[in-house]
Scaffold this motif. Sequence first.
Motif, short mmCIF file in Angstrom:
data_model
loop_
_atom_site.label_atom_id
_atom_site.label_comp_id
_atom_site.label_asym_id
_atom_site.label_seq_id
_atom_site.Cartn_x
_atom_site.Cartn_y
_atom_site.Cartn_z
N MET A 108 49.97 37.46 35.17
CA MET A 108 48.90 38.25 35.73
C MET A 108 47.65 37.46 35.39
O MET A 108 47.47 37.07 34.24
N ASN A 109 46.82 37.20 36.38
CA ASN A 109 45.68 36.32 36.13
C ASN A 109 44.87 36.73 34.91
O ASN A 109 44.55 37.89 34.70
N PHE A 110 44.53 35.72 34.09
CA PHE A 110 43.92 35.98 32.80
C PHE A 110 42.55 36.66 32.91
O PHE A 110 42.23 37.58 32.17
N ILE A 111 41.77 36.27 33.91
CA ILE A 111 40.45 36.89 34.06
C ILE A 111 40.60 38.36 34.46
O ILE A 111 39.90 39.24 33.96
N LEU A 112 41.59 38.62 35.32
CA LEU A 112 41.83 40.02 35.71
C LEU A 112 42.26 40.86 34.51
O LEU A 112 41.85 42.00 34.36
N ARG A 113 43.08 40.25 33.64
CA ARG A 113 43.54 41.02 32.47
C ARG A 113 42.36 41.34 31.55
O ARG A 113 42.28 42.43 30.98
N LEU A 115 39.26 41.65 32.57
CA LEU A 115 38.50 42.68 33.26
C LEU A 115 39.14 44.05 33.05
O LEU A 115 38.45 45.07 32.92
N ALA A 116 40.47 44.07 33.01
CA ALA A 116 41.16 45.34 32.76
C ALA A 116 40.81 45.86 31.37
O ALA A 116 40.62 47.06 31.18
N TRP A 117 40.70 44.94 30.38
CA TRP A 117 40.28 45.38 29.05
C TRP A 117 38.88 45.96 29.09
O TRP A 117 38.58 46.93 28.40
N GLN A 118 38.03 45.37 29.93
CA GLN A 118 36.67 45.90 30.05
C GLN A 118 36.74 47.36 30.53
O GLN A 118 36.02 48.22 30.02
N MET A 119 37.64 47.61 31.49
CA MET A 119 37.77 48.99 31.99
C MET A 119 38.35 49.91 30.92
O MET A 119 37.98 51.06 30.82
N ILE A 120 39.27 49.37 30.14
CA ILE A 120 39.87 50.21 29.09
C ILE A 120 38.85 50.54 28.02
O ILE A 120 38.75 51.68 27.57
N ILE A 126 39.05 54.05 29.95
CA ILE A 126 40.34 54.71 29.78
C ILE A 126 40.59 55.13 28.33
O ILE A 126 41.03 56.24 28.06
N ILE A 222 32.67 38.50 29.68
CA ILE A 222 33.06 39.79 30.27
C ILE A 222 32.97 40.92 29.25
O ILE A 222 32.39 41.97 29.53
N PRO B 36 46.74 46.32 29.93
CA PRO B 36 45.84 45.88 31.00
C PRO B 36 46.58 45.58 32.29
O PRO B 36 46.04 45.81 33.38
N LEU B 40 45.88 47.14 36.05
CA LEU B 40 45.68 46.36 37.27
C LEU B 40 46.65 46.79 38.37
O LEU B 40 46.28 46.85 39.55
N ASP B 212 47.59 29.68 35.34
CA ASP B 212 46.72 30.54 34.55
C ASP B 212 45.42 29.86 34.15
O ASP B 212 44.54 30.49 33.60
N PHE B 252 53.06 39.11 39.87
CA PHE B 252 53.59 39.56 38.59
C PHE B 252 55.01 40.13 38.74
O PHE B 252 55.92 39.76 38.00
#
Lengths: 279, 278
Positions: A108-113, A115-120, A126, A222, B36, B40, B212, B252
């Motif tokens: 799963m793309n590292f930048i997206l992950r 960004l997901a932490w930012q949302m969490i 969350i 981020i 995370p 997503l 990655d 994924f």
Amino acid sequence: MINRLKSVNKRIWLSGPYAVWVFGFTVIPLCMIIRAALTAREGGFTTGNIVAIFDPIHLKAMLFSLEIAAGCTVLCILLSYPLVLAMRQLNMGKKGFMMFVLILPMWMNFILRILAWQMILSNNGILNFLLRSAGLGELSVANTGAAIMIGVVYDYLPYMMLPIFNAVAEINEDLIEAARDLGANGFTVFCKVIFPLSIPGLLSGIVMVFVPSMTSFVISDILGGGKLQLIGNVIEQEFTKSMNQNLGSGLSVSLMIFVLISMAFTMKNDREGKRSAIW
Amino acid sequence: MVRKVKSGNLFHGISGLKNLLSRCYIGLIVLFLYAPILVLIVLSFNRSRSRVTWGGFTLEWYGQLFSNRQIMDALVTTLVLAFLSALIATVIGVLAALGIHAMRQRNYQIMMIFTNIPILNADIVTGISLMLWFVHFMPLGFGSVLIAHITFNIPYVILSVMPKIRQMNVSLYEAARDLGANAVYGFFRVILPQLLSGIVSGFFMAFTMSMDDFVITYFTKGAGVSTLSTMIYGEIRKGIKPEMYALSTIIFVTMFLILLAVNYWPEKKPAVREEQRF
């Protein structure tokens, strides 16, 4: 027979293409960055770009990077050992499963992950939603050093866990049996057998976690909200915003010198071939 | 006798508790690593374009994904880049490992130090130094990114093949030669099969690392090229296109299934591997 094969040694030439590659794309680029670092913006020789690391702003970023990297490394170590022991406990010592669990997230793309932490972690994210629902109040970690720390630990944890796991998986079960037969309890077995034999893996892990966590600029960008700067952010901005390549190179070179010194320190105990495979 | 049974029971109780604790701990780590990703995946089904509100379930983004030229181009670039760089790095790396292994102590160590440089060096330093060098003789574009990726991939191949070479049974190759095989035939029929698992994992690691990577690509890519990583980075401020979540979920899940199949395929390995070591 091995001696014969070693002495014939036409085999050495197989590494020819690689030697050329290393020279062309590792050695020369390093010379280029050093040259750029030693050149003043207006031309002419200077050491100012390298010494610039001691400017208060840069020094502050450097110290903050060190703090993050040291914290991240320690946390990764503390999280890794219990996992490795737990896997042993459950006889899940198989390498396949561990590789699977730790490598899969990289797809799963590292930048997206991140960004997901930012949302969490964000203030109405969350995590706080869950905490509020459970009546536990709120945390405000968004845009703090703590958020960056969570991000780097998240990103680099696999690089610590895998080599330690591999080193421990290689330990001969008889050694542990023997220690138990001689009356060692679990804690003693860990201190006297498992931990010492895992040190090659631990060293690989430290090497793989410390430097990247110190120099990452995307995670701090981020999760730090752009206010907290690691040395990586400073260097990146010299190249992309301030357009001062020489200063950027100078800071990179001083970073490299620092990395080399700390790695030489780590590797001193690490003899030939002792470092266990990373993967 | 009695004592033994008692202590056995006690041990069983403690180990039961330990098993429970172990399971909980592994569960927590897995949750930490996958939380995370779960977020997503959920977002890829979110009708709302905003990241913070849930607008109901939709498959819309999966449908639109394939007609989004920009994303498809970036995907193709990323995959081609990962495949080519992993392939070239594997060829150079395997040959290099065989050669380095035959070297005397001192040269061996020198080569291993050079091999460790791209791994030890910060990505940002590697990226910048390559960029400063590329601008002297080639335009920044796909070619420069490919060279950069090969450069950071080769060490992973060497490091995963080297242990296999150390364990390799040299007599088998000698025997093949004695029985009349030439060096090339002996290499493909005897050496390569022994190294295969290391080569495959080296290739796979290189492919993963290339997919990655962001930092090194970012500094060496120039204006025309974009990979999924650099595209996502460019969208951080504007907001990520929901199609990107859909694509990431597809990648994924695909990898999840592939890895699951590879890992839990019935194994045919001989049980007495250890004895083959030289």
